[in-house]
Design a protein around this motif. Sequence first.
Motif, PDB file in Angstrom:
ATOM      1  N   GLU A  84       0.832  -1.210   0.000  1.00 41.45           N
ATOM      2  CA  GLU A  84       0.000   0.000   0.000  1.00 41.45           C
ATOM      3  C   GLU A  84       0.864   1.257   0.000  1.00 41.45           C
ATOM      4  N   LEU A  85       1.903   1.268   0.820  1.00 40.69           N
ATOM      5  CA  LEU A  85       2.782   2.430   0.902  1.00 40.69           C
ATOM      6  C   LEU A  85       3.521   2.673  -0.414  1.00 40.69           C
ATOM      7  N   VAL A  86       4.016   1.596  -1.015  1.00 41.39           N
ATOM      8  CA  VAL A  86       4.721   1.729  -2.298  1.00 41.39           C
ATOM      9  C   VAL A  86       3.776   2.289  -3.359  1.00 41.39           C
ATOM     10  N   THR A  97      12.060  -1.420   1.146  1.00 39.22           N
ATOM     11  CA  THR A  97      12.806  -1.399   2.407  1.00 39.22           C
ATOM     12  C   THR A  97      12.317  -0.270   3.309  1.00 39.22           C
ATOM     13  N   ASP A  98      12.165   0.932   2.762  1.00 36.55           N
ATOM     14  CA  ASP A  98      11.623   2.038   3.559  1.00 36.55           C
ATOM     15  C   ASP A  98      10.198   1.722   3.998  1.00 36.55           C
ATOM     16  N   ALA A  99       9.423   1.136   3.110  1.00 35.77           N
ATOM     17  CA  ALA A  99       8.050   0.764   3.453  1.00 35.77           C
ATOM     18  C   ALA A  99       8.024  -0.258   4.582  1.00 35.77           C
ATOM     19  N   SER A 100       9.013  -1.153   4.619  1.00 34.89           N
ATOM     20  CA  SER A 100       9.061  -2.144   5.711  1.00 34.89           C
ATOM     21  C   SER A 100       9.328  -1.473   7.058  1.00 34.89           C
ATOM     22  N   ALA A 101      10.147  -0.433   7.047  1.00 36.36           N
ATOM     23  CA  ALA A 101      10.409   0.301   8.287  1.00 36.36           C
ATOM     24  C   ALA A 101       9.164   1.032   8.766  1.00 36.36           C
ATOM     25  N   ILE A 102       8.430   1.616   7.838  1.00 34.04           N
ATOM     26  CA  ILE A 102       7.196   2.329   8.191  1.00 34.04           C
ATOM     27  C   ILE A 102       6.142   1.359   8.705  1.00 34.04           C
ATOM     28  N   ALA A 103       5.965   0.235   8.011  1.00 38.43           N
ATOM     29  CA  ALA A 103       4.980  -0.766   8.437  1.00 38.43           C
ATOM     30  C   ALA A 103       5.317  -1.314   9.819  1.00 38.43           C
ATOM     31  N   LEU A 104       6.592  -1.548  10.075  1.00 37.27           N
ATOM     32  CA  LEU A 104       7.004  -2.043  11.397  1.00 37.27           C
ATOM     33  C   LEU A 104       6.761  -0.982  12.462  1.00 37.27           C
ATOM     34  N   ALA A 105       7.100   0.258  12.160  1.00 38.95           N
ATOM     35  CA  ALA A 105       6.854   1.346  13.116  1.00 38.95           C
ATOM     36  C   ALA A 105       5.369   1.435  13.457  1.00 38.95           C
ATOM     37  N   GLU A 106       4.534   1.297  12.450  1.00 35.64           N
ATOM     38  CA  GLU A 106       3.090   1.343  12.690  1.00 35.64           C
ATOM     39  C   GLU A 106       2.649   0.167  13.565  1.00 35.64           C
ATOM     40  N   ARG A 107       3.115  -1.023  13.233  1.00 34.03           N
ATOM     41  CA  ARG A 107       2.712  -2.210  14.002  1.00 34.03           C
ATOM     42  C   ARG A 107       3.144  -2.119  15.455  1.00 34.03           C
ATOM     43  N   LEU A 108       4.357  -1.637  15.687  1.00 31.22           N
ATOM     44  CA  LEU A 108       4.886  -1.536  17.055  1.00 31.22           C
ATOM     45  C   LEU A 108       4.536  -0.210  17.723  1.00 31.22           C
ATOM     46  N   GLU A 109       3.880   0.678  16.971  1.00 28.43           N
ATOM     47  CA  GLU A 109       3.537   2.022  17.436  1.00 28.43           C
ATOM     48  C   GLU A 109       4.770   2.794  17.912  1.00 28.43           C
ATOM     49  N   ALA A 110       5.822   2.681  17.129  1.00 20.33           N
ATOM     50  CA  ALA A 110       7.062   3.413  17.401  1.00 20.33           C
ATOM     51  C   ALA A 110       6.940   4.818  16.841  1.00 20.33           C
ATOM     52  N   SER A 111       7.335   5.784  17.623  1.00 16.51           N
ATOM     53  CA  SER A 111       7.226   7.178  17.185  1.00 16.51           C
ATOM     54  C   SER A 111       8.515   7.710  16.569  1.00 16.51           C
ATOM     55  N   ILE A 112       9.616   6.979  16.744  1.00 15.33           N
ATOM     56  CA  ILE A 112      10.928   7.442  16.298  1.00 15.33           C
ATOM     57  C   ILE A 112      11.460   6.555  15.186  1.00 15.33           C
ATOM     58  N   VAL A 113      12.032   7.188  14.165  1.00 22.52           N
ATOM     59  CA  VAL A 113      12.751   6.471  13.116  1.00 22.52           C
ATOM     60  C   VAL A 113      14.165   7.046  13.060  1.00 22.52           C
ATOM     61  N   VAL A 114      15.141   6.166  13.136  1.00 23.96           N
ATOM     62  CA  VAL A 114      16.540   6.561  13.011  1.00 23.96           C
ATOM     63  C   VAL A 114      16.902   6.379  11.539  1.00 23.96           C
ATOM     64  N   THR A 115      17.058   7.501  10.836  1.00 17.42           N
ATOM     65  CA  THR A 115      17.286   7.462   9.397  1.00 17.42           C
ATOM     66  C   THR A 115      18.029   8.707   8.930  1.00 17.42           C
ATOM     67  N   LEU A 116      18.685   8.578   7.804  1.00 14.13           N
ATOM     68  CA  LEU A 116      19.273   9.731   7.127  1.00 14.13           C
ATOM     69  C   LEU A 116      18.375  10.177   5.981  1.00 14.13           C
ATOM     70  N   ASP A 117      17.336   9.428   5.734  1.00 10.89           N
ATOM     71  CA  ASP A 117      16.410   9.676   4.635  1.00 10.89           C
ATOM     72  C   ASP A 117      15.231  10.525   5.119  1.00 10.89           C
ATOM     73  N   HIS A 118      15.509  11.769   5.416  1.00  9.86           N
ATOM     74  CA  HIS A 118      14.463  12.667   5.928  1.00  9.86           C
ATOM     75  C   HIS A 118      13.375  12.902   4.889  1.00  9.86           C
ATOM     76  N   ARG A 119      13.737  12.936   3.630  1.00  9.53           N
ATOM     77  CA  ARG A 119      12.768  13.217   2.567  1.00  9.53           C
ATOM     78  C   ARG A 119      11.602  12.234   2.605  1.00  9.53           C
ATOM     79  N   HIS A 120      11.901  10.955   2.631  1.00  6.96           N
ATOM     80  CA  HIS A 120      10.836   9.954   2.612  1.00  6.96           C
ATOM     81  C   HIS A 120      10.098   9.857   3.944  1.00  6.96           C
TER      82      HIS A 120
END
Length: 136
Positions: A84-86, A97-120
């Motif tokens: 869906e995200l893609v 890969t970025d979509a997998s990080a977002i989906a995992l964050a949503e599932r775990l209800e994580a508010s923080i993402v450690v990334t250098l990819d601020h744009r996405h």
Amino acid sequence: MALAIVDAGPLYATADTADRDHDACRATLSRPDLQLVVPALVIAEATYFVGQRLGPVAEAAFLRGVETLEIEAPSGDDIERMAELVETYTDFPLGGTDASAIALAERLEASIVVTLDHRHFAAVRPRHQEAFEILP
């Protein structure tokens, strides 16, 4: 302790001492107040870049270093959300890969993402909150 999902960029930067983001990423990934969770697809992507750019010795050292991290495989629901995200963010494009990080964050209800990819990660609106807090 805050839950944080880790993207490939900071993992790579930590492995590459010549990377301009090395120190900031290493400091962020060493914070004792963060519980770091890494999507399995992120490990694959970061391992590929370490091997391609730094060679097999560095790749082996990288793999030994990530064995201590909490690594999470995508669930069936995560895979559907990734698709869906893609589809939603075709104009980026947002890869799996970025979509997998977002989906995992949503599932775990994580508010923080450690990334250098601020744009996405700044552009995506997660289901569980208005926006991600992005580190470093």
